[in-house]
Design an enzyme around this catalytic site. Structure first.
Site, short mmCIF file in Angstrom:
data_model
loop_
_atom_site.label_atom_id
_atom_site.label_comp_id
_atom_site.label_asym_id
_atom_site.label_seq_id
_atom_site.Cartn_x
_atom_site.Cartn_y
_atom_site.Cartn_z
N LYS A 45 74.05 -1.20 89.31
CA LYS A 45 73.83 -1.77 88.10
C LYS A 45 72.15 -1.93 88.22
O LYS A 45 71.29 -1.91 89.20
CB LYS A 45 74.07 -3.31 88.29
CG LYS A 45 74.22 -3.85 86.80
CD LYS A 45 74.64 -5.31 86.94
CE LYS A 45 75.06 -6.07 85.63
NZ LYS A 45 73.77 -6.03 84.72
N CYS A 133 66.33 1.74 77.10
CA CYS A 133 65.77 0.65 77.12
C CYS A 133 64.77 0.60 75.79
O CYS A 133 64.10 1.56 75.66
CB CYS A 133 65.21 0.16 78.30
SG CYS A 133 66.15 0.57 79.84
N THR A 196 76.28 4.15 76.60
CA THR A 196 77.36 3.62 75.69
C THR A 196 76.85 3.96 74.07
O THR A 196 75.66 3.88 73.91
CB THR A 196 77.51 1.97 75.82
OG1 THR A 196 76.20 1.53 75.71
CG2 THR A 196 78.16 1.59 76.99
#
Length: 306
Positions: A45, A133, A196
């Site tokens: 992660k 991000c 995603t």
């Protein structure tokens, strides 16, 4: 048995199946189920310079064909990841091949995290740079949806580390091949895709978004055709290796990505349904190669008949 190994140039994986970042925790959560060294790689992660608490709840919702998540990249920060037994020190003991997903909110933070990981690189095979991000210095524009920012952040990471770099591409762009070429030019050693898809769901009874963050990332079986198309395009646009992901639920899905041009694959949302999904994918690929007369998994990349 066919040769399942994958040569990435600067490193080699024993097989082409890894876990997708954000869907497998930091690896240790799954160590009780099986030997993590059986996987091609464990992609942990996301890690940034400081601890991150993520987004408010609710931040996961099941939808038709998959799931929405807006976890917000919750994580322990680079120092705890490097030194706490639950993270990298524990993973090293399992013998797993470890790829560290990393991120930041400024180009400087990306470079800082890369440098710290580089200085403590024992047990780290490569870095996966998450460019989906928001850049706070650019008014929140995502690094991965701006060609100039994508090039700049990968260049900064490249200058901060000798570790191999895999750039994780966003699908929320007009032409993903352009971004693949941009990060290749900036020094990325490989690309992984897709991250995603931007999405939203509404509860018709409460008349509120199902996710507190309103927008979320959509993953699961329904995104696979989009992901396969993008992998096909990117694999023909760059010379560096491609890792395909997005909706892989079983071995047949994985083979589809490999035929589209991926060198390796990552299993993501399926891990929430079946912790053993990556091992089942490895087994299927091996059987498929033997059944169809392939001597190595690398042959699949050029086996698509058009």
């Amino acid at each position: 048995m066919a040769d399942l190994s994958v040569d990435f140039g600067k490193f080699t994986l024993k097989n082409p199946v890894m876990t997708a970042s954000g869907t497998f925790g930091y690896g240790m959560e799954y160590a009780e189920f099986y030997d993590l060294s059986r996987l091609g790689a464990v992609v942990v992660k996301g890690i940034r310079s400081i601890p991150s608490h993520g987004n408010p709840t609710p931040r996961i919702a099941e939808v038709t064909g998959g799931m929405l998540n807006a976890i917000g990249l919750q994580g322990p920060g680079v120092e705890k990841f490097l030194h706490d037994e639950h993270y990298l020190p524990g993973l090293k003991k399992t013998g797993a091949t470890v790829i560290v997903n990393m991120w930041g909110v400024t180009i400087e933070e990306y470079a800082e995290v890369a440098a710290k990981l580089d200085a403590n690189s024992d047990g780290i095979t490569a870095l996966e740079v998450n460019i989906s991000c928001p850049n706070v210095k650019a008014g929140g524009a995502a690094f991965g949806t701006d060609l100039k920012l994508a090039h700049e952040v990968v260049s900064a990471v490249r200058n901060a580390t000798k570790l191999p770099i895999i750039t994780k591409l966003s699908p929320n762009v007009g032409n993903i091949a352009d971004f693949a070429r941009a990060v290749e030019d900036a020094g990325s050693d490989a690309v992984s895709l897709i991250n995603t898809l931007s999405a939203m769901a509404i509860d018709i009874n409460t008349r509120k978004p199902k996710i507190a963050n309103k927008f979320a990332g959509f993953s699961g079986p329904a995104v696979k055709p989009v992901a396969v198309r993008m992998v096909y395009e990117v694999s023909r646009a760059v010379k560096i290796p491609v890792i395909g992901m997005g909706g892989i639920s079983n071995g047949a899905d994985a083979v589809e990505f490999l035929l589209a041009g991926a060198d390796a694959v990552a299993v993501g949302t399926a891990n929430f349904v079946d912790p053993f999904a990556p091992l089942k994918v490895i087994h299927f690929i091996n059987e498929y190669l033997d059944k169809n007369g392939f001597k190595s998994v690398s042959e699949l990349k050029h086996a698509l008949i058009i």
